[in-house]
Design a protein around this motif. Structure first.
Motif, short mmCIF file in Angstrom:
data_model
loop_
_atom_site.label_atom_id
_atom_site.label_comp_id
_atom_site.label_asym_id
_atom_site.label_seq_id
_atom_site.Cartn_x
_atom_site.Cartn_y
_atom_site.Cartn_z
N LYS A 1 0.76 -1.16 0.20
CA LYS A 1 0.12 -0.04 -0.02
C LYS A 1 0.86 1.39 0.05
CE LYS A 1 -3.90 -2.06 2.23
NZ LYS A 1 -5.05 -1.95 3.38
N ASN B 1 0.70 3.35 -3.13
CA ASN B 1 -0.64 3.88 -3.52
C ASN B 1 -0.35 5.38 -3.53
OD1 ASN B 1 -1.80 1.28 -3.59
ND2 ASN B 1 -2.80 1.49 -1.83
N VAL C 1 2.34 2.84 5.67
CA VAL C 1 1.01 2.45 5.55
C VAL C 1 0.12 3.46 6.09
CG1 VAL C 1 -0.50 0.70 5.40
CG2 VAL C 1 1.67 0.22 4.68
N GLU D 1 -2.83 5.80 4.79
CA GLU D 1 -4.39 5.73 5.10
C GLU D 1 -4.80 6.96 5.91
OE1 GLU D 1 -4.22 1.92 7.45
OE2 GLU D 1 -4.53 0.80 5.53
#
Length: 201
Positions: free
Chosen positions: A123, A126, A153, A157
């Motif tokens: 992730k 991303n 991560v 997020e």
């Protein structure tokens, strides 16, 4: 908004810091020789490969077989100073202008690490990689790979403009204090060799 901010700050930084950048380049040429820039392929947003720019901090010393000596033998006092002051990172402002990097984001690591990540760790790709990031202001190279990926991560997020501002402020503080530049027993960080126990595949 993030891209516009990155572009404005990177262009302003290159302009305002140009005397320091040029002086650093000249000193590297005199003390370490050519090339002045260190270039290496790194994975960016969604794993897309780009060429990362940094100022060179090591010599090209080789053994009798023609192979490069270990990092700690090639890193000179001058190179350590460049890293301590984070002057070696300045050329990455060009990566930001080109849109390959952001000012803030997970640090771009080696291409060979890509197949070693768990799905959770993946992730980190991303978002665009950054010159500095949440992991850098929470231990930099002095934490484990697992801790570093968890922080990366978490940033992905929870990213926001104000979080980026906090990270930039804390980065400046870290650079002034020269905190977390090296990992114990290594010049920077040991190689990532994958997860012994992946939480997810």
């Amino acid at each position: 908004m993030k891209r516009i901010f990155d572009l404005i700050v990177a262009c302003a930084g290159i302009t305002l810091l140009s005397p320091i950048i040029l002086l650093t380049a000249l000193l590297i040429r005199l003390k370490l020789g050519s090339p002045i820039l260190f270039k290496q392929e790194r994975p960016g947003l969604q794993g897309k490969i780009f060429t990362l720019y940094k100022f060179r901090t090591m010599t090209d010393e080789r053994d009798e077989k023609g192979e490069l000596l270990p990092d700690h033998l090639r890193l000179t006092g001058f190179g350590k100073l460049l890293r301590k002051l984070s002057l070696d990172e300045f050329p990455q402002l060009l990566n930001v202008v080109k849109g390959e990097m952001s000012l803030v984001g997970p640090r771009p690591l080696l291409v060979e690490y890509l197949p070693l990540y768990s799905s959770q760790q993946q992730k980190r790709h991303n978002v665009p990689p950054g010159i500095t990031g949440w992991a850098q202001v929470n231990g930099r190279n002095a934490i484990t790979w697992e801790e570093r990926f968890e922080l990366d991560v978490w940033y992905v997020e929870n990213q926001s403009f104000w979080l980026d501002m906090k990270i930039l402020f804390l980065t400046f503080k870290k650079v002034i204090m020269s905190d977390g530049v090296s990992h114990q027993d290594y010049v920077t960080m040991p190689d990532f060799e994958g997860n012994s126990l992946k939480k997810s595949n």
